[in-house]
Design an enzyme around this catalytic site. Sequence first.
Site, PDB file in Angstrom:
ATOM      1  N   LEU A  35     -32.706   7.592  28.480  1.00 65.77           N
ATOM      2  CA  LEU A  35     -32.990   6.518  27.526  1.00 65.77           C
ATOM      3  C   LEU A  35     -33.501   7.067  26.198  1.00 65.77           C
ATOM      4  CD1 LEU A  35     -34.554   3.774  29.857  1.00 65.77           C
ATOM      5  CD2 LEU A  35     -32.191   4.009  29.099  1.00 65.77           C
ATOM      6  N   ALA A  83     -25.086  12.708  26.385  1.00 63.12           N
ATOM      7  CA  ALA A  83     -24.956  13.629  25.258  1.00 63.12           C
ATOM      8  C   ALA A  83     -25.649  13.034  24.044  1.00 63.12           C
ATOM      9  CB  ALA A  83     -23.474  13.852  24.926  1.00 63.12           C
ATOM     10  N   ASP A 126     -12.118  14.767  21.305  1.00 60.23           N
ATOM     11  CA  ASP A 126     -11.043  15.418  20.533  1.00 60.23           C
ATOM     12  C   ASP A 126     -11.615  16.238  19.369  1.00 60.23           C
ATOM     13  OD1 ASP A 126     -11.874  13.303  18.920  1.00 60.23           O
ATOM     14  OD2 ASP A 126      -9.855  12.538  18.518  1.00 60.23           O
ATOM     15  N   GLU A 127     -12.905  16.016  19.063  1.00 58.35           N
ATOM     16  CA  GLU A 127     -13.498  16.723  17.920  1.00 58.35           C
ATOM     17  C   GLU A 127     -13.600  18.227  18.167  1.00 58.35           C
ATOM     18  OE1 GLU A 127     -16.695  14.722  15.868  1.00 58.35           O
ATOM     19  OE2 GLU A 127     -16.078  12.790  16.666  1.00 58.35           O
ATOM     20  N   TYR A 153     -22.333  18.909  16.317  1.00 59.21           N
ATOM     21  CA  TYR A 153     -21.977  18.074  17.466  1.00 59.21           C
ATOM     22  C   TYR A 153     -20.738  18.633  18.167  1.00 59.21           C
ATOM     23  CZ  TYR A 153     -19.556  14.296  19.942  1.00 59.21           C
ATOM     24  OH  TYR A 153     -18.858  13.579  20.878  1.00 59.21           O
ATOM     25  N   ALA A 155     -19.356  21.506  17.936  1.00 59.46           N
ATOM     26  CA  ALA A 155     -19.562  22.867  18.452  1.00 59.46           C
ATOM     27  C   ALA A 155     -20.294  22.813  19.793  1.00 59.46           C
ATOM     28  CB  ALA A 155     -20.348  23.700  17.450  1.00 59.46           C
ATOM     29  N   LYS A 157     -20.211  20.309  21.965  1.00 59.50           N
ATOM     30  CA  LYS A 157     -19.295  19.766  22.986  1.00 59.50           C
ATOM     31  C   LYS A 157     -18.273  20.837  23.400  1.00 59.50           C
ATOM     32  CE  LYS A 157     -19.106  16.056  24.367  1.00 59.50           C
ATOM     33  NZ  LYS A 157     -19.812  15.402  25.512  1.00 59.50           N
ATOM     34  N   ASN A 252     -10.390   5.118   7.513  1.00 58.45           N
ATOM     35  CA  ASN A 252     -11.667   4.391   7.583  1.00 58.45           C
ATOM     36  C   ASN A 252     -11.665   3.155   6.685  1.00 58.45           C
ATOM     37  OD1 ASN A 252     -12.604   6.387   9.276  1.00 58.45           O
ATOM     38  ND2 ASN A 252     -13.674   7.515   7.662  1.00 58.45           N
ATOM     39  N   GLY A 278     -18.831  18.727   5.632  1.00 61.50           N
ATOM     40  CA  GLY A 278     -17.853  19.256   6.601  1.00 61.50           C
ATOM     41  C   GLY A 278     -16.968  18.179   7.221  1.00 61.50           C
ATOM     42  N   HIS A 279     -16.833  17.056   6.542  1.00 60.03           N
ATOM     43  CA  HIS A 279     -16.168  15.864   7.092  1.00 60.03           C
ATOM     44  C   HIS A 279     -14.722  16.142   7.553  1.00 60.03           C
ATOM     45  CE1 HIS A 279     -15.753  11.221   6.381  1.00 60.03           C
ATOM     46  NE2 HIS A 279     -15.452  11.583   7.623  1.00 60.03           N
TER      47      HIS A 279
END
Length: 339
Positions: A35, A83, A126-127, A153, A155, A157, A252, A278-279
């Site tokens: 939580l 995560a 997929d990132e 994030y 990296a 995963k 977007n 780094g988008h």
Amino acid sequence: MTIIVTGGAGFIGSNFVFHMLNKYPDYRIICLDSLTYAGNLSTLAPVMDNPCFRFVKASITDREAVFKLFEEEKPDMVVNFAAESHVDRSIENPGIFLETNIMGTQIMMDACRKYGITRYHQVSTDEVYGDLPLDRPDLFFTEETPIHTSSPYSASKASADLLVLAYYRTYGLPVTISRCSNNYGPYHFPEKLIPLMIANALNDKPLPVYGTGENVRDWLYVEDHCKAIDLIIHKGRTGEVYNIGGHNEMANIDIVKIICKELNKPESLITYVTDRKGHDMRYAIDPAKIHNELGWLPETRFADGIKKTIKWYLENREWWETIISGEYQNYYEKMYGNR
Ligand code: NAD
Ligand code: TYD
């Protein structure tokens, strides 16, 4: 069949808990969740009294608590959703992403090794493949695409994925990994694009689009993701990675315009703000493997899914208004105050 679902008080995990309890009335589902700000016990209220469900508040990084739970429940499977999941937060504070996403994965798999399970499933993203250029619409992520991460994030995963495959090869742990594209649907935390724009639009607040708004994501309705994981844990081959996505790429800015239209709000609310560091430009999944091997296909078209999602946010205002009235205010001010 007893399944430990970690992160089951979050967005996708809770949808997966509902899906499994509904589809397999004889399964026991144990939700392990610490939580964090993203976990919400009220989300699980509809199943709290279900005798096939148990909620345990503990962190996947707490080795003692995790081993104790395995001792008590002797699970057959683990599905690891737990995560830290927000790219923007990982840019501000990477440390917790490494702890939860990598170390937590290790501890869950160590428990699986000690007590024995038939399947450990890692919910990945997929990132891990990095991004694709906007001017090459012919390119898609396959399971063979090299890992090439952009954010702390992704990296974290990707690191977890490598560890999962190492446990398969070294210890023979029966693992599977799924790498899904962006999800949307009920119980999506309002820090992410779609629920943030819905909540802001309903409150007539500016809609903060990063950069030019041209970045493309491949959107999948959350229920389709849950069905894909259900198939993989029952029929997928161990040691394998499965990409999940529905060929639904959208910029977007187009998503934000759809939300304005559906809610009858003016596009003048749209505000272009400083871009994310780094988008990633474009994500796009090739789901051929899961389709050919397991027969999975997405069932919800975006046009229907976004309507259902907006309806859910309209009918469940209390759920998200409670969230955005608390600590979220500080987060919002910090991330968007001077953007
Ligand atoms: P979320 O942030 O909504 O939920 C995460 C949940 O994990 C929360 O309930 C939180 O309390 C819990 N949690 C966090 N740290 C924990 C810890 N140390 N121990 C136990 N529980 C902990 O995330 P989500 O969007 O539902 O994503 C779930 C999983 O799916 C993540 O692994 C994410 O990387 C992956 N994923 C998400 C998307 C997406 O579009 N949201 C797409 C592909 C993959
Ligand atoms: P997000 O929902 O954070 O998912 P991810 O970064 O994991 O794909 O963001 C989706 C896209 O929307 C991403 O390109 C960043 C963009 N975005 C905005 O333009 N404004 C916002 O306020 C947020 C949260 C995201």
